[in-house]
Enzyme design. Structure first.
Site, short mmCIF file in Angstrom:
data_model
loop_
_atom_site.label_atom_id
_atom_site.label_comp_id
_atom_site.label_asym_id
_atom_site.label_seq_id
_atom_site.Cartn_x
_atom_site.Cartn_y
_atom_site.Cartn_z
N PRO A 1 0.79 -1.23 0.00
CG PRO A 1 -0.15 -1.13 2.12
CD PRO A 1 0.51 -2.07 1.16
CG ASN A 2 -0.15 4.25 1.34
OD1 ASN A 2 -1.18 4.77 0.89
ND2 ASN A 2 -0.12 3.69 2.54
NE ARG B 1 4.19 6.57 1.73
CZ ARG B 1 4.40 5.30 2.06
NH1 ARG B 1 4.67 4.41 1.11
NH2 ARG B 1 4.34 4.93 3.32
CE1 TYR C 1 9.15 4.76 2.17
CE2 TYR C 1 7.71 6.67 2.40
CZ TYR C 1 8.17 5.45 2.87
OH TYR C 1 7.65 4.92 4.03
CG ASN D 1 8.50 -2.14 -0.09
OD1 ASN D 1 7.98 -2.25 1.03
ND2 ASN D 1 9.13 -1.05 -0.48
CB ALA E 1 1.67 0.05 6.12
CD GLU F 1 10.92 -7.73 5.25
OE1 GLU F 1 11.47 -8.74 5.77
OE2 GLU F 1 10.33 -6.86 5.91
CG HIS G 1 11.37 -2.55 4.15
ND1 HIS G 1 10.00 -2.45 4.13
CD2 HIS G 1 11.67 -3.75 4.70
CE1 HIS G 1 9.49 -3.55 4.67
NE2 HIS G 1 10.47 -4.35 5.03
NE ARG H 1 10.47 6.19 7.80
CZ ARG H 1 9.49 5.89 6.93
NH1 ARG H 1 9.59 4.80 6.18
NH2 ARG H 1 8.45 6.68 6.82
C1 DQA Z 1 8.47 0.85 3.43
C2 DQA Z 1 8.60 1.09 4.93
C3 DQA Z 1 7.27 0.90 5.64
O1 DQA Z 1 7.40 1.16 7.02
C4 DQA Z 1 6.23 1.84 5.07
O2 DQA Z 1 4.97 1.58 5.67
C5 DQA Z 1 6.15 1.83 3.59
C6 DQA Z 1 7.37 1.68 2.82
C7 DQA Z 1 9.78 1.16 2.68
O3 DQA Z 1 9.87 0.80 1.52
O4 DQA Z 1 10.68 1.81 3.23
O5 DQA Z 1 5.09 2.03 3.02
O6 DQA Z 1 8.19 -0.53 3.22
#
Ligand code: DQA
Length: 148
Positions: free
Chosen positions: A10-11, A18, A23, A74, A77, A101, A103, A110
């Site tokens: 998500p997002n 964003r 990011y 990835n 959240a 995985e 990120h 964070r």
């Molecule tokens: C994320 C880190 C997560 O905490 C966050 O909710 C994201 C992006 C990252 O790519 O750094 O949406 O996975």
């Protein structure tokens, strides 16, 4: 050519707009282009996906396990609370497939709630804090693992 899916939670469809300080300024299309290119470099047929829907991501894992497709994930959240996705990722491992995985940021540096990943215990490996380059390393790791 081995197929690999790069799934984003998500997002992450909002990359580029964003929190660019966290990011970066490159968007999902750029990530798609880069991952596809990196895949070719490592002899993999990479497909990049994004969803805001937990059920869809879970179903992608079921299909990956059934179709024997390695995964770069990835979980965004979902990382921090989705036991459903963790169980589904576990099934990918049970099928003998690597699941990396990734990120973009370093979640451990964070907010408190980002310090815990429910996905890491079922992932083959985890790469954090390297921006889009982390996806390249994850794709290279998949190439290494499938050729080992
Ligand atoms: C994320 C880190 C997560 O905490 C966050 O909710 C994201 C992006 C990252 O790519 O750094 O949406 O996975």
């Amino acid at each position: 050519m081995t197929k690999v899916i790069v799934v984003n939670g998500p997002n992450l469809g909002r990359l580029g707009v964003r929190q660019p300080d966290v990011y970066g300024r490159q968007d999902l299309e750029e990530l798609r282009r880069l991952c596809t290119e990196w895949g070719k470099e490592f002899g993999l047929d990479v497909e990049v996906r994004q969803t805001d829907d937990e059920a869809e991501m879970v179903q992608w894992m079921h299909r990956a396990a059934d179709e024997k497709t390695p995964v770069v994930m990835n979980p965004a959240a979902f990382t921090h609370y989705s036991y459903a996705l963790a169980d589904a990722a576990h099934m990918v491992g049970d099928a003998g497939l690597p699941l990396m995985e990734v990120h973009i940021s370093n979640p451990s540096a964070r907010d408190e709630f980002r310090k815990r990943s429910v996905i890491s215990p079922v992932a083959t490996g985890t790469i954090t804090g390297l921006g889009f380059f982390g996806y390249r390393l994850a794709i290279e790791a998949i190439a290494h693992l499938v050729n080992a």
